[in-house]
Design a protein around this motif. Structure first.
Motif, PDB file in Angstrom:
ATOM      1  N   LYS A   1      11.956  -1.638   4.171  1.00 40.25           N
ATOM      2  CA  LYS A   1      12.280  -2.522   3.053  1.00 40.25           C
ATOM      3  C   LYS A   1      11.179  -2.508   1.993  1.00 40.25           C
ATOM      4  O   LYS A   1       9.994  -2.393   2.309  1.00 40.25           O
ATOM      5  CB  LYS A   1      12.501  -3.947   3.550  1.00 40.25           C
ATOM      6  N   GLY A   2      11.607  -2.673   0.753  1.00 42.07           N
ATOM      7  CA  GLY A   2      10.643  -2.711  -0.339  1.00 42.07           C
ATOM      8  C   GLY A   2      10.150  -4.115  -0.634  1.00 42.07           C
ATOM      9  O   GLY A   2       9.035  -4.310  -1.115  1.00 42.07           O
ATOM     10  N   SER A   3      10.982  -5.119  -0.350  1.00 42.79           N
ATOM     11  CA  SER A   3      10.595  -6.506  -0.612  1.00 42.79           C
ATOM     12  C   SER A   3       9.770  -7.056   0.543  1.00 42.79           C
ATOM     13  O   SER A   3       9.827  -6.550   1.668  1.00 42.79           O
ATOM     14  CB  SER A   3      11.839  -7.371  -0.817  1.00 42.79           C
TER      15      SER A   3
ATOM     16  N   VAL B   1       0.844  -1.198   0.000  1.00 45.36           N
ATOM     17  CA  VAL B   1       0.000   0.000   0.000  1.00 45.36           C
ATOM     18  C   VAL B   1       0.879   1.248   0.000  1.00 45.36           C
ATOM     19  O   VAL B   1       1.887   1.314   0.716  1.00 45.36           O
ATOM     20  CB  VAL B   1      -0.930   0.003   1.233  1.00 45.36           C
ATOM     21  N   THR B   2       0.490   2.238  -0.802  1.00 37.29           N
ATOM     22  CA  THR B   2       1.191   3.525  -0.858  1.00 37.29           C
ATOM     23  C   THR B   2       0.248   4.635  -0.398  1.00 37.29           C
ATOM     24  O   THR B   2      -0.958   4.415  -0.196  1.00 37.29           O
ATOM     25  CB  THR B   2       1.673   3.820  -2.286  1.00 37.29           C
TER      26      THR B   2
ATOM     27  N   LYS C   1      13.798 -15.966   9.129  1.00 38.92           N
ATOM     28  CA  LYS C   1      12.706 -15.782  10.075  1.00 38.92           C
ATOM     29  C   LYS C   1      12.501 -14.328  10.477  1.00 38.92           C
ATOM     30  O   LYS C   1      11.388 -13.863  10.618  1.00 38.92           O
ATOM     31  CB  LYS C   1      12.957 -16.627  11.327  1.00 38.92           C
ATOM     32  N   ASP C   2      13.581 -13.601  10.718  1.00 36.66           N
ATOM     33  CA  ASP C   2      13.464 -12.253  11.267  1.00 36.66           C
ATOM     34  C   ASP C   2      13.835 -11.215  10.225  1.00 36.66           C
ATOM     35  O   ASP C   2      14.804 -10.490  10.378  1.00 36.66           O
ATOM     36  CB  ASP C   2      14.345 -12.118  12.511  1.00 36.66           C
ATOM     37  N   GLU C   3      13.087 -11.173   9.144  1.00 34.52           N
ATOM     38  CA  GLU C   3      13.432 -10.279   8.048  1.00 34.52           C
ATOM     39  C   GLU C   3      12.468  -9.115   7.907  1.00 34.52           C
ATOM     40  O   GLU C   3      12.443  -8.441   6.906  1.00 34.52           O
ATOM     41  CB  GLU C   3      13.463 -11.065   6.729  1.00 34.52           C
ATOM     42  N   LEU C   4      11.599  -8.881   8.886  1.00 32.39           N
ATOM     43  CA  LEU C   4      10.637  -7.791   8.763  1.00 32.39           C
ATOM     44  C   LEU C   4      11.330  -6.434   8.752  1.00 32.39           C
ATOM     45  O   LEU C   4      10.877  -5.519   8.110  1.00 32.39           O
ATOM     46  CB  LEU C   4       9.636  -7.842   9.919  1.00 32.39           C
TER      47      LEU C   4
ATOM     48  N   ARG D   1       5.769   1.146   3.122  1.00 32.20           N
ATOM     49  CA  ARG D   1       7.161   1.560   3.295  1.00 32.20           C
ATOM     50  C   ARG D   1       7.261   2.863   4.085  1.00 32.20           C
ATOM     51  O   ARG D   1       6.338   3.686   4.107  1.00 32.20           O
ATOM     52  CB  ARG D   1       7.842   1.727   1.940  1.00 32.20           C
ATOM     53  N   SER D   2       8.419   3.038   4.702  1.00 31.57           N
ATOM     54  CA  SER D   2       8.650   4.214   5.546  1.00 31.57           C
ATOM     55  C   SER D   2       8.588   5.522   4.762  1.00 31.57           C
ATOM     56  O   SER D   2       8.330   6.586   5.339  1.00 31.57           O
ATOM     57  CB  SER D   2      10.017   4.092   6.224  1.00 31.57           C
TER      58      SER D   2
END
Length: 488
Positions: free
Chosen positions: A173-175, A149-150, A485-488, A197-198
């Motif tokens: 992150k974009g992915s 969402v943008t 696992k921790d890629e958020l 995204r931020s």
């Protein structure tokens, strides 16, 4: 010296003594999911999760080589995808393995959900038999139900999902990570999962996001207050947080209102389908038999020979028994020049060298005899194999050469390739025929870690090596650890 006839007879006896249902490679405590013909459809085909399935036989050397990496992949992918295995040596699974197109072991297939429930897409995995590429290949196939969402489409997203619970990850992150994809699968149909995204300033300001990553939960309905997640970025904790508004889906998921039709379809099997399944089973058993013969090529010959000896012949003629065939020993290198010419020229291919000593005792003898057995087996099966040599400890500069190669034991076996500049030490504790053969097979298949062969050795005799006081070996890059696992 070991007699090949006796060895083959022992192998045959072992096979005959095995129970009809062979013990699998993976224990119940394994992270690898045990699947069979009966539960494959329920656990894999009808699951919303992507799976990788290994079709194997317990006696297969390459399957045993794969086991540690496959176990590692299963642990790293836990909660994200399924890592499963089917023992094709079990009678109950042979027809199923044949229907899946299995013609050799191990066969790896990636199974991902298709557009129609219960009809997954099955693809052969053709990558390296190591944990990292397996993890990467499976992660790339995980279904993505996460909406990106943008600021531009934020209002439309909120309006379309006003009656749905929503979980939104704000990230730099974009992915989309495998973890977020797995969470979206857990709550598919119950919670709409999105990612912002931020850099989307309006959305960040609207929800008061101050750091990244941050997860918020928006219950269904207009004006519902958002709840921020402050726990660790671990799947179990996040699932528990989201479960406050909706429970996660069962796995496998329910049949979405088509249970009655599917049950009828499952029960209805035509004669043509049965005939096709029977044919697949026969083809699989033929391929399996051929594969097993390559693993123990001498067993059948030995069994036939023993049977012919024990059966009385109706003919009065007395046949002379064939003399036992001795396994030819591997060549022994007795001079520096001979060693340099055989394995240390710039064009020398792969050589296997056995450095033994009197201190090694029985282990020294066993290591050389096991190499001889493996070489003889390849010779009988007419398969090409690189040369094996025993290096005499009487060569003056053997100690210096071992030091250059980093060999410190009374018995050391090492493979070197001067042309490509690599070496690989045998690191096993046992020097049995089976252990040595598995190590040789892994080298032939290009599996396992290799070290850099000191360049000072190539093109020089061991005498010249002995005169060199410092040998520099390039440092190999450390293996990249895989974490999904921790890629958020």
């Amino acid at each position: 010296m070991v007699y090949t006839g006796a060895l083959a007879a022992a192998g045959t006896a072992l096979l005959l003594a095995s129970p009809a249902t062979a013990a699998g490679l993976y224990p119940k405590s394994s992270a690898v999911l045990q699947v069979d013909a009966k539960n494959y459809d329920r656990l894999i085909a009808k699951s919303n999760y992507t799976s990788i399935v290994e079709f194997y036989a317990p006696w297969c050397g390459h399957c045993k080589n794969l086991q540690p990496a496959y176990e590692n992949a299963a642990k790293k992918l836990a909660g994200l995808a399924k890592v499963a295995a089917v023992n094709c040596d079990e009678d109950a699974n042979k027809q199923f393995c044949g229907s899946m197109g299995v013609q050799g072991f191990p066969t790896l297939k990636i199974v991902k959900p298709g557009k129609k429930f219960g009809k997954p897409i099955v693809e052969d995995y053709q990558g390296a038999r190591e944990a990292k590429p397996i993890i990467e290949a499976v992660s790339a196939k995980i279904a993505n139900h996460v909406s990106k969402v943008t600021d531009k489409d934020l209002d439309a997203f909120m309006a379309e999902n006003v009656d749905n619970h929503k979980a939104i990850l704000f990230t730099e992150k974009g992915s989309t990570s495998s973890l977020l994809k797995a969470i979206a699968i857990d709550f598919l149909g119950g919670i709409k999962v999105a990612q912002i995204r931020s850099k989307e300033a309006r959305a960040v300001e609207m929800f008061g996001i101050e750091k990244f990553p941050t997860i918020i939960l928006l219950p269904a309905g207009n004006g519902a207050a958002a709840t921020t997640y402050y726990g660790e970025l671990k799947k179990d904790d996040i699932v528990k947080f989201l479960s406050s508004v909706h429970p996660p889906n069962q796995d496998p998921a329910p049949a979405r209102g088509k249970a009655s039709k599917e049950k009828k379809a499952e029960k209805k099997e035509t004669k043509a389908e049965k005939k096709a399944a029977k044919k697949a089973e026969e083809e699989f058993e033929e391929a399996s038999s051929s594969h097993k013969e390559s693993e123990a090529s001498e067993s059948a010959e030995s069994e036939t020979e023993e049977a012919s000896k024990s059966t009385e012949s109706p003919s009065p003629e007395v046949k002379q028994e064939k003399p036992a065939v001795l396994t030819p020993p591997i060549p022994v290198i007795t001079s520096e020049t001979e060693l340099a010419d055989a394995c240390l020229t710039p064009k020398s291919g792969t050589c296997v060298l056995a450095f033994t000593s009197a201190k090694g005792g029985d282990v020294s003898v066993q290591s050389v005899e096991s190499l001889a057995e493996v070489a003889f087996k390849y010779q009988n099966s007419k398969h090409a194999i690189f040369p094996f040599y025993a290096v005499s400890e009487e060569i003056n500069s053997t100690t210096e050469l071992k030091t250059a190669l980093g060999l410190t034991n009374d018995v050391d076996v090492v493979a070197i390739n001067a042309k490509r500049g690599w070496m690989r030490k045998y690191s096993g504790d046992a020097y049995t025929v089976e252990a040595i053969e598995m190590w040789i097979d892994s080298i032939r298949m290009g599996e396992g870690e290799k070290e850099v062969l000191p360049g000072i050795l190539i093109g020089k005799s061991p005498e010249q090596v002995a005169q060199t006081t410092t040998i520099q070996v390039e440092e190999t890059e450390p293996k990249e650890t895989v974490s999904v696992k921790d890629e958020l």
